[in-house]
Design an enzyme around this catalytic site. Structure first.
Site, PDB file in Angstrom:
ATOM      1  N   LEU A 276      -6.348 -21.230 -22.660  1.00 46.55           N
ATOM      2  CA  LEU A 276      -6.205 -21.106 -24.101  1.00 46.55           C
ATOM      3  C   LEU A 276      -7.446 -21.713 -24.737  1.00 46.55           C
ATOM      4  O   LEU A 276      -7.999 -22.684 -24.229  1.00 46.55           O
ATOM      5  CB  LEU A 276      -4.957 -21.857 -24.603  1.00 46.55           C
ATOM      6  CG  LEU A 276      -3.595 -21.350 -24.134  1.00 46.55           C
ATOM      7  CD1 LEU A 276      -2.494 -22.250 -24.680  1.00 46.55           C
ATOM      8  CD2 LEU A 276      -3.356 -19.908 -24.565  1.00 46.55           C
ATOM      9  N   ASP A 277      -7.881 -21.145 -25.853  1.00 49.01           N
ATOM     10  CA  ASP A 277      -9.019 -21.713 -26.564  1.00 49.01           C
ATOM     11  C   ASP A 277      -8.703 -23.149 -26.980  1.00 49.01           C
ATOM     12  O   ASP A 277      -7.529 -23.523 -27.137  1.00 49.01           O
ATOM     13  CB  ASP A 277      -9.328 -20.898 -27.824  1.00 49.01           C
ATOM     14  CG  ASP A 277      -9.765 -19.482 -27.506  1.00 49.01           C
ATOM     15  OD1 ASP A 277     -10.244 -19.256 -26.386  1.00 49.01           O
ATOM     16  OD2 ASP A 277      -9.609 -18.607 -28.375  1.00 49.01           O
ATOM     17  N   LYS A 278      -9.745 -23.926 -27.194  1.00 54.47           N
ATOM     18  CA  LYS A 278      -9.585 -25.325 -27.599  1.00 54.47           C
ATOM     19  C   LYS A 278      -8.616 -25.455 -28.772  1.00 54.47           C
ATOM     20  O   LYS A 278      -7.717 -26.302 -28.758  1.00 54.47           O
ATOM     21  CB  LYS A 278     -10.946 -25.914 -27.974  1.00 54.47           C
ATOM     22  CG  LYS A 278     -10.871 -27.302 -28.600  1.00 54.47           C
ATOM     23  CD  LYS A 278     -12.230 -27.776 -29.083  1.00 54.47           C
ATOM     24  CE  LYS A 278     -12.119 -29.111 -29.816  1.00 54.47           C
ATOM     25  NZ  LYS A 278     -13.417 -29.563 -30.359  1.00 54.47           N
TER      26      LYS A 278
END
Length: 299
Positions: free
Chosen positions: A132-134
């Protein structure tokens, strides 16, 4: 591991990744260069084209100790057993150390928490099967051994695992639901961004459904068929509805108290690698997105 090639003209490194989807292509190439792969008993280069009937033998060397430091970072654990661990990742946490980010990541936390680690791609570490993106929150799974890592990676590659997200986007989406397609690759001028591209992209499909409309904003459910980097962010932007708070893909003003895009991985459905049981995990919508919805509903 022994495999029989089945596609005429396929590169050897591509074949290995297809057979063992948890492997990165770069690691497959290192295995080939290091003499760990034989085609009908002979060493070949990574770009060797298979004829479609060879016996390919791959010997995985023992995993090396990782240089990543274990850190005692609290985790919101949704489920855990000897094979997998399912986390509700908080917004702002990076999944894996990278250039400029060496501490405070999910992997740093997992190394402290887990005693059994997978050794995929040559390093002894928790098996990050998907990311997942930051600034995306929500449910994600990690493998605690090689068997689980290979099995989960294959499910995601073959679109057997199901992932559903919630997002708050700018603008009023008129359609009740829709499907967005478009190959995603690196942005041609900004290498920190992704974009829908005509060349050198990877196929991507996102299904969306409108849950609530608020005039200038829309609350949507998104279901992924593929898992490309920034996929939902790029696809929703491509139809004129970028995500609230996503400063990378829109210059629109964000009037809400949220840092990063309003995107949350709500559910993940997979088949357990050992028990073969279908399992669904849910991470509740985070407080920052609930507060945005509360504000929009009042107004």
């Amino acid at each position: 591991m022994r495999f029989t090639s089945d596609r005429v003209g396929e590169r050897l490194d591509v074949f290995l990744v297809r057979q063992m989807p948890a492997l990165s292509r770069s690691y497959a190439q290192r295995l080939i260069a290091g003499g760990n792969v034989a085609v009908d008993g002979e060493r070949r280069k990574a770009n060797f084209k298979l004829s479609g009937a060879e016996m390919v033998v791959c010997t995985l060397p023992p995993a090396e100790e990782t240089e990543i430091c274990a850190e005692d970072i609290p985790l919101d654990i949704l489920y855990e057993d000897a094979d997998i661990i399912v986390i509700n990742k908080r917004r702002g946490m990076v999944v894996h150390p990278a250039a400029g980010v060496h501490t405070g990541t999910l992997v740093n936390a997992l190394l402290h928490h887990c005693s059994d680690l997978s050794g995929i791609n040559g390093a002894l570490r928790p098996g990050i099967v998907h990311r997942l993106d930051k600034d995306t929150s929500g449910v994600m799974v990690a493998a605690k051994n090689d068997m689980a890592h290979h099995y989960l990676a294959r499910q995601i590659r073959d679109k057997e695992a199901r992932r559903e997200y919630r997002a708050i986007v700018y603008g009023n989406i008129v359609e009740r639901a829709g499907v967005i397609t478009g190959d995603i690759g690196r942005h041609p001028t900004d290498r920190k961004k992704m974009a829908i591209v005509r060349e050198n992209g990877r196929p991507a499909t996102t299904h969306f459904e409108v849950l609530e409309r608020f005039g200038d904003y829309t609350f949507v459910a998104c279901r992924l068929e593929t898992g490309r980097t920034h996929q939902i962010r790029v696809h929703m932007t491509s139809i004129g509805h970028p995500l609230v708070g996503d400063t990378k893909y829109t210059a629109k003003k964000n009037p809400f108290a949220i840092t990063g895009q309003a995107l949350h991985s709500l559910t993940l459905t997979l088949t357990h690698p050992r028990t073969q049981e279908e399992m669904t995990f849910t991470a509740p919508l985070p407080a920052d997105m609930e507060e945005i919805l509360h504000t929009l509903r009042r107004s």
